[in-house]
Design a protein around this motif. Structure first.
Motif, PDB file in Angstrom:
ATOM      1  N   UNK A   1      -9.401   5.085   4.077  1.00 42.05           N
ATOM      2  CA  UNK A   1      -8.802   4.146   3.740  1.00 42.05           C
ATOM      3  C   UNK A   1      -8.006   4.320   5.267  1.00 42.05           C
ATOM      4  N   UNK A   2      -8.103   4.880   5.925  1.00 40.36           N
ATOM      5  CA  UNK A   2      -6.700   5.721   6.600  1.00 40.36           C
ATOM      6  C   UNK A   2      -6.375   4.449   7.793  1.00 40.36           C
ATOM      7  N   UNK A   3      -6.693   3.554   7.886  1.00 46.63           N
ATOM      8  CA  UNK A   3      -6.413   2.129   9.005  1.00 46.63           C
ATOM      9  C   UNK A   3      -5.347   1.490   7.497  1.00 46.63           C
ATOM     10  N   UNK A   4      -6.156   1.701   6.768  1.00 47.35           N
ATOM     11  CA  UNK A   4      -5.514   1.240   5.418  1.00 47.35           C
ATOM     12  C   UNK A   4      -4.204   1.217   5.411  1.00 47.35           C
ATOM     13  N   UNK A   5      -3.898   2.442   5.070  1.00 49.33           N
ATOM     14  CA  UNK A   5      -2.975   3.686   5.038  1.00 49.33           C
ATOM     15  C   UNK A   5      -2.048   3.253   6.032  1.00 49.33           C
ATOM     16  N   UNK A   6      -2.138   2.857   7.901  1.00 45.09           N
ATOM     17  CA  UNK A   6      -1.000   3.068   8.079  1.00 45.09           C
ATOM     18  C   UNK A   6      -0.779   1.471   7.974  1.00 45.09           C
ATOM     19  N   UNK A   7      -2.084   0.844   8.037  1.00 41.74           N
ATOM     20  CA  UNK A   7      -0.998  -0.686   8.173  1.00 41.74           C
ATOM     21  C   UNK A   7       0.219  -0.741   7.627  1.00 41.74           C
ATOM     22  N   UNK A   8      -0.204  -0.357   6.052  1.00 37.37           N
ATOM     23  CA  UNK A   8       0.563  -1.073   4.599  1.00 37.37           C
ATOM     24  C   UNK A   8       1.595  -0.132   5.246  1.00 37.37           C
ATOM     25  N   UNK A   9       2.221   1.542   5.659  1.00 40.61           N
ATOM     26  CA  UNK A   9       3.520   2.083   6.353  1.00 40.61           C
ATOM     27  C   UNK A   9       3.658   1.145   7.335  1.00 40.61           C
ATOM     28  N   UNK A  10       3.330   0.491   8.051  1.00 44.76           N
ATOM     29  CA  UNK A  10       4.249  -0.551   9.442  1.00 44.76           C
ATOM     30  C   UNK A  10       4.197  -2.466   8.604  1.00 44.76           C
ATOM     31  N   UNK A  11       4.083  -2.004   7.762  1.00 43.96           N
ATOM     32  CA  UNK A  11       4.061  -3.107   7.331  1.00 43.96           C
ATOM     33  C   UNK A  11       4.889  -3.308   6.181  1.00 43.96           C
ATOM     34  N   UNK A  12       5.562  -2.056   6.227  1.00 50.90           N
ATOM     35  CA  UNK A  12       6.394  -1.443   4.767  1.00 50.90           C
ATOM     36  C   UNK A  12       7.902  -1.297   5.950  1.00 50.90           C
ATOM     37  N   UNK A  13       7.765  -1.047   7.141  1.00 49.08           N
ATOM     38  CA  UNK A  13       8.509  -0.904   8.042  1.00 49.08           C
ATOM     39  C   UNK A  13       9.245  -2.341   9.048  1.00 49.08           C
TER      40      UNK A  13
END
Length: 87
Positions: free
Chosen positions: A6-18
């Motif tokens: 789920x690495x890409x999902x986690x990175x996308x979540x961080x990007x969306x939060x920023x």
């Protein structure tokens, strides 16, 4: 590290939060780092891969040793500093 893919999902979540935070507060900086050196390196790789797209919207700096520098792919980064560009 769960290795469950789920690495890409986690990175996308961080990007969306920023993105969401800086949209609401465009004058504020977001400072973040990974919980480990390896995780921070992963963030560096993700930012590097998407640097052109991200740089169009954000000012991206990094904390390296005792300096704040513009983002560069080859740096040993301690933390990221990101702010939305006001266009």
């Amino acid at each position: 590290m769960s290795d469950n893919g789920d690495r890409n999902k986690i990175l996308a979540t961080v990007a969306k939060a920023v993105d969401d935070f800086t949209e609401k507060y465009p004058d504020r900086w977001v400072i973040f780092r990974g919980s480990t050196r390896e995780r921070t390196r992963l963030y560096r790789m993700a930012v590097g891969i998407n640097q052109d797209e991200l740089s169009a919207k954000f000012e991206i700096y990094v904390y390296v040793e005792d300096q704040i520098l513009p983002f560069a792919k080859n740096l040993e980064i301690n933390a990221f500093l990101i702010k939305r560009k006001i266009l």
